[in-house]
Design an enzyme around this catalytic site. Structure first.
Site, short mmCIF file in Angstrom:
data_model
loop_
_atom_site.label_atom_id
_atom_site.label_comp_id
_atom_site.label_asym_id
_atom_site.label_seq_id
_atom_site.Cartn_x
_atom_site.Cartn_y
_atom_site.Cartn_z
N ASP A 37 0.88 -1.16 0.00
CA ASP A 37 0.00 0.00 0.00
C ASP A 37 0.93 1.23 0.00
O ASP A 37 2.13 1.10 0.26
CB ASP A 37 -0.87 -0.03 1.26
N ASP B 178 -0.12 5.25 0.87
CA ASP B 178 -0.37 6.24 1.91
C ASP B 178 -0.55 5.55 3.26
O ASP B 178 -1.38 4.66 3.42
CB ASP B 178 -1.62 7.06 1.58
N THR C 156 -2.64 0.93 -4.59
CA THR C 156 -3.11 2.12 -3.89
C THR C 156 -4.54 2.48 -4.26
O THR C 156 -4.99 2.21 -5.38
CB THR C 156 -2.19 3.32 -4.20
N SER C 157 -5.24 3.10 -3.33
CA SER C 157 -6.58 3.62 -3.60
C SER C 157 -6.50 5.03 -4.16
O SER C 157 -7.53 5.63 -4.45
CB SER C 157 -7.42 3.60 -2.31
N LYS D 89 -10.29 -1.46 -2.60
CA LYS D 89 -10.20 -2.11 -1.30
C LYS D 89 -11.45 -1.78 -0.49
O LYS D 89 -11.93 -0.65 -0.57
CB LYS D 89 -8.96 -1.61 -0.55
N ASP E 148 -1.45 -0.75 6.22
CA ASP E 148 -1.61 -0.07 7.50
C ASP E 148 -3.07 0.06 7.92
O ASP E 148 -3.35 0.39 9.07
CB ASP E 148 -1.00 1.34 7.43
#
Length: 222
Positions: free
Chosen positions: A17, A19, A111-112, A143, A168
């Site tokens: 991931d 951020d 990543t989103s 996600k 995270d």
């Protein structure tokens, strides 16, 4: 005497991931949502608490159900792009060492966020960008759906059971688990439910991630 990690063992991959895992963007995200909330006359703290748990379109539906979600998203994207250009970013301790040590072709990003923002943040923090980067535009289901991590594995030519996910957040951990992958949590005071292992910081996880990818501890040569 020099020390180097062994070359990657066949078929082992690491998916990160971005951020909150590699890039410390918490203050930036809070600032962006505070500014966005101000534009709509909303309580910034209340909006941010919703945004932490939901994707943007779901956040808009919850906090401004009477407003055009497309307009809301455009405003958010404008603020996020400006933050990439002018905000202050930092990579988490250990991120640069870790990514530089991983052999190319055995790791990727999931990543989103959007690719252009990831590239902007990585450029500003000096982190290398891998050949595989799955962003929000690459998938219809984000996600906690398993789709993003499964797509990243496919692009790497990896089997899900050979992939280690570093996350995270609960939604990311769930995404990795549903994809059938090993999931380790980092940068959180307590373990995220479901994660196979937990590290209080990315720095603590660096040696173990490299061992997973290479299949060997440090090898020393004189």
């Amino acid at each position: 005497m020099t020390s180097d990690f062994a070359q990657p063992r066949s078929g082992k991959y690491v998916l990160f991931d971005v951020d909150g895992t590699l890039i410390d963007a918490v203050d930036n995200q809070r600032r962006v949502w505070r500014t966005w909330a101000g534009r709509y006359g909303l309580d910034a703290d209340a909006v941010y608490q919703v945004a932490l748990r939901t994707r943007p379109m779901e956040t808009f539906a919850a906090v401004v159900p009477d407003r055009d979600p497309g307009e809301c998203l455009s405003a958010l994207h404008e603020l996020e792009d400006e933050d990439v250009r002018s905000g202050v970013y930092a990579a988490f301790d250990g991120a640069s060492e870790l990514l530089s040590a991983l052999p190319s072709g055995c790791w990727g990003l999931v990543t989103s966020n959007y690719e252009h923002r990831v590239r902007g943040r990585f450029a500003r923090t000096g982190l290398p960008v891998p050949s595989v980067l799955v962003d929000a535009a690459a998938v219809e289901e984000g996600k906690p759906s398993p789709v993003p991590y499964l797509l990243a594995a496919e692009r790497l030519g990896a089997e899900p059971e050979d992939c280690l996910v570093i996350e995270d957040a609960p939604s990311g951990v769930e995404s990795g688990l549903r994809a059938g992958m090993t999931v380790w949590g980092v940068n959180a005071p307590v373990a995220v439910d479901g994660a196979h292992r937990h590290f209080g910081s990315l720095r603590e996880a660096v040696p173990d991630i490299l061992v997973f990818a290479t299949g060997a501890h440090r090898e020393s040569a004189v």
